[in-house]
Write an enzyme that holds these catalytic residues in place. Structure first.
Site, PDB file in Angstrom:
ATOM      1  N   CYS B  43      37.214  60.658  20.452  1.00 44.52           N
ATOM      2  CA  CYS B  43      37.651  61.507  19.319  1.00 44.52           C
ATOM      3  C   CYS B  43      38.828  62.672  19.750  1.00 44.52           C
ATOM      4  O   CYS B  43      39.537  63.348  18.879  1.00 44.52           O
ATOM      5  CB  CYS B  43      36.731  62.638  19.139  1.00 44.52           C
ATOM      6  SG  CYS B  43      35.065  61.686  18.541  1.00 44.52           S
ATOM      7  N   ALA B 105      26.833  48.516  22.984  1.00 39.53           N
ATOM      8  CA  ALA B 105      27.508  49.885  22.362  1.00 39.53           C
ATOM      9  C   ALA B 105      29.223  49.492  22.261  1.00 39.53           C
ATOM     10  O   ALA B 105      29.942  50.292  23.007  1.00 39.53           O
ATOM     11  CB  ALA B 105      26.994  50.997  23.055  1.00 39.53           C
ATOM     12  N   GLY B 107      31.237  49.525  20.010  1.00 36.04           N
ATOM     13  CA  GLY B 107      32.048  50.204  19.122  1.00 36.04           C
ATOM     14  C   GLY B 107      32.706  49.395  17.880  1.00 36.04           C
ATOM     15  O   GLY B 107      32.198  48.544  17.639  1.00 36.04           O
ATOM     16  N   ALA B 108      33.638  49.938  17.548  1.00 30.85           N
ATOM     17  CA  ALA B 108      34.492  49.065  16.580  1.00 30.85           C
ATOM     18  C   ALA B 108      35.912  49.002  16.836  1.00 30.85           C
ATOM     19  O   ALA B 108      36.364  49.750  17.622  1.00 30.85           O
ATOM     20  CB  ALA B 108      34.257  49.781  15.198  1.00 30.85           C
ATOM     21  N   GLY B 237      40.333  52.101   8.336  1.00 36.36           N
ATOM     22  CA  GLY B 237      38.948  51.891   8.525  1.00 36.36           C
ATOM     23  C   GLY B 237      38.879  50.911   9.798  1.00 36.36           C
ATOM     24  O   GLY B 237      39.898  50.585  10.365  1.00 36.36           O
ATOM     25  N   ILE B 266      15.689  41.105  18.587  1.00 38.48           N
ATOM     26  CA  ILE B 266      15.514  40.609  19.825  1.00 38.48           C
ATOM     27  C   ILE B 266      14.974  41.823  20.582  1.00 38.48           C
ATOM     28  O   ILE B 266      15.583  42.831  20.963  1.00 38.48           O
ATOM     29  CB  ILE B 266      16.563  39.931  20.692  1.00 38.48           C
ATOM     30  CG1 ILE B 266      16.844  38.580  19.876  1.00 38.48           C
ATOM     31  CG2 ILE B 266      16.271  39.677  22.135  1.00 38.48           C
ATOM     32  CD1 ILE B 266      18.120  37.867  20.136  1.00 38.48           C
ATOM     33  N   ALA B 271      20.967  48.333  20.468  1.00 41.64           N
ATOM     34  CA  ALA B 271      22.401  48.473  19.884  1.00 41.64           C
ATOM     35  C   ALA B 271      22.395  50.035  19.237  1.00 41.64           C
ATOM     36  O   ALA B 271      21.417  50.600  18.866  1.00 41.64           O
ATOM     37  CB  ALA B 271      22.680  47.811  19.023  1.00 41.64           C
ATOM     38  N   GLY B 273      25.644  53.162  18.079  1.00 42.33           N
ATOM     39  CA  GLY B 273      26.820  53.848  17.783  1.00 42.33           C
ATOM     40  C   GLY B 273      27.582  52.937  16.865  1.00 42.33           C
ATOM     41  O   GLY B 273      27.167  52.292  15.968  1.00 42.33           O
TER      42      GLY B 273
END
Lengths: 145, 412
Positions: B43, B105, B107-108, B237, B266, B271, B273
């Protein structure tokens, strides 16, 4: 470890604690000079009046502090030994995430300096300035578990 | 000895690691990241780009963090697939790491619109420190820039680049900025502040083409209008990084689906975030999910009670916070809105209630009591007894002492 609590029945809402707090965190430590400082030292404590009672409010240094989890810059750390949320201002970017989540509204965003202000229990002194300044003894400074 | 593997070295990943270590001092923990840096705050890269924060301040854990916590950190390595049948992850270079419990984790990543010219050089997302450094290195030869998207990332990029003295135009598809965070009046406040500081905003417009031979020369709008720029930042986005679980039999729908223990379908794969479905992409939420997932991986059973959309931003001295439901359909009788607006003081406060329960808030200018409102939303407190106080300037925590779950200990 000592912390602050308040005897609401004794609080007159005179706001002596607010002034003492602002002064204690000022550069000059002198009331008449402090009000002219370029970055005005804002009180980290506020007294709220609700239904005829007065409630002094400042950071309680929660041990599961929401502000610490929310802080993205790593400038907030809970110090177990001191029982305090420590704020490293040099790392703070003023994102206000801590203000956003504080359940007590006890963190004051100083928009001028972009630094969130909070009670530091007057860390270098033996007793916080608000305790000394309270004329009725409504502010209690004592050992807590 | 147990072996934990964490894919991703950011908010959720690090929180999970710290949580696991708080419960288990000896387990082997391996963190795999496809980036080249130790943990830094994503951030904050816009602050870095703006020149307000130095690179070393982005690293929010001490240098010896990994060593002190006895963690194995593998950087610059991408996990290509998760193999839950054999309890291992397989990396691009074919190396494998086995696990007893895995935390994803990843993210994107920024979503780039499918328009002509989008693959040209000089088009960036603003997601990683690498992005920020690449953009920053081009600043000396950049006079003007177009930002695609008026969301948080787009505006943070615009702010940073404006601070660096570049002409900035932001092209926003909707009729207002930050449409996923603010209502019209709050957005208008902020819009004015941005415009007053030299950022040009083009609302209700869309970029349909990026023009240039080799280097970027201009962008073309849907209206046919063309304007020059030599760099483009895309803030339209994000999409979750789920390629690695495509063939793993892990349930996904716009992200990895987890239960309230942050567990996938599973049981030993967790997972958290931004990679998770229907999670609000926000730093504190990723940290909270990571922390709980880590504790659960280490044997606890702590329920995650869901994320609430919220965010805090500030541009050019105007802070704005949005919590929960910030916008309701006009005429929807289920909701009640309480508002107070002072254009002179640049303050705006809107509370959204549903049956006397607070469900959303927007605060602009004065944000001090935001967390008190957040508490009211979270605890679903009936506010009928203090409704007349909610908009008052001196409303605060003492007003709700009798209503909240936790009784006060500091007032005697």
């Amino acid at each position: 470890m000592k912390s602050l609590s308040y005897d609401v029945k004794k609080c007159l809402g005179c706001k002596s604690c607010e002034i003492a707090c602002g002064l204690a965190h000022s550069l000059t430590q002198d009331l008449f000079k402090a009000v002219k400082e370029e970055k005005l030292s804002l009180p980290r404590k506020n007294v709220y009046a609700v239904k005829g009672k007065n409630f002094p409010l400042s950071c309680r240094h929660c041990d599961d502090a929401k502000c610490v989890t929310a802080c993205m810059s790593g400038c907030l750390v809970y110090d177990q030994d001191k029982g305090m949320v420590m704020h490293d201002e040099s790392r703070c970017v003023g994102c206000w995430m801590c203000v956003m989540v504080c359940p007590y509204g006890a963190i004051r965003p100083d928009l001028k300096t972009k630094i969130p202000l909070r009670c530091d229990k007057c860390k270098d002194k033996d007793e916080p300035a608000c305790v000394k300044a309270c004329p009725t003894g409504a502010i209690i400074w004592k050992e807590t578990l | 000895m147990k072996q934990f593997v964490i894919i991703g070295n950011s908010a959720a990943g690090i929180a999970a690691v710290e949580a696991i270590r708080s419960k288990d001092k000896t387990a082997k923990i391996t963190i795999i990241s496809n980036e080249e840096y130790p943990v830094y705050c994503r951030c904050m890269i816009s602050y870095y780009l703006a020149g307000e924060v130095k690179e070393e301040k982005l690293f929010y854990r001490p240098k010896d963090f990994y060593q002190k916590n006895n963690l194995e950190l593998i950087l610059n390595k991408k996990v290509s697939r998760v193999d839950p049948k054999k309890n291992r992850v397989v990396c691009e270079d074919k190396t494998q790491v086995g696990y007893d419990a895995l935390f994803i984790a990843t993210g994107a990543r920024p979503r780039f619109p499918a328009i002509p010219g989008i693959k040209k050089k000089g088009i960036f997302g603003l997601r990683t420190l690498k992005d920020a450094k690449e953009i920053s290195s081009l600043i000396p030869v950049t006079k003007s820039i177009s930002v695609l998207g008026g969301g948080l990332i787009g505006l943070k990029a615009a702010y940073a680049l404006r601070k660096r003295g570049i002409e900035v135009k932001v092209v926003v598809k909707s009729k207002q900025i930050l449409s996923q965070m603010l209502d019209n009046p709050a957005a208008a406040f902020l819009q004015k502040r941005l415009e007053d500081n030299g950022i040009e905003l083009l609302l209700g417009q869309d970029v349909t083409e990026i023009i240039g031979e080799g280097d970027i020369q201009a962008v073309k709008l849907g209206s046919g209008k063309v304007f020059g720029c030599s760099m483009v930042v895309v803030g339209k986005g994000v999409e979750p990084n789920i390629d690695l679980v495509k063939e793993a039999g892990i349930d996904c729908k716009d992200g990895i689906i987890v239960n309230n223990l942050l567990q996938t379908n599973i049981p030993n794969v967790y997972a958290g975030g931004d990679v998770c479905a229907s999670s609000h992409a926000l730093w504190p939420i990723a940290v909270e999910q990571g922390r709980l997932a880590g504790l659960n991986m280490a044997g606890e059973k702590i329920i995650y009670d869901g994320s609430l959309g919220m965010n805090s931003i500030e541009f050019f001295g105007l802070p704005v916070i949005s919590l929960g439901i910030y916008k309701t359909k006009e005429g929807d009788a289920a909701y009640e809105e309480l508002k107070v607006c002072d254009p002179k003081e640049n303050t705006y406060k809107k509370l959204v209630l549903k049956g006397n329960i607070l469900v959303g808030v927007i605060l602009a200018g004065k944000i001090k009591n935001s967390g008190v409102f957040l508490r009211l939303i979270r605890e679903k407190i009936d506010l009928s007894s203090i409704k007349d106080r909610l908009l008052a300037d001196d409303f605060g925590c003492p007003d709700i002492l009798d209503l909240v779950k936790d009784k006060e200990k500091v007032y005697v």
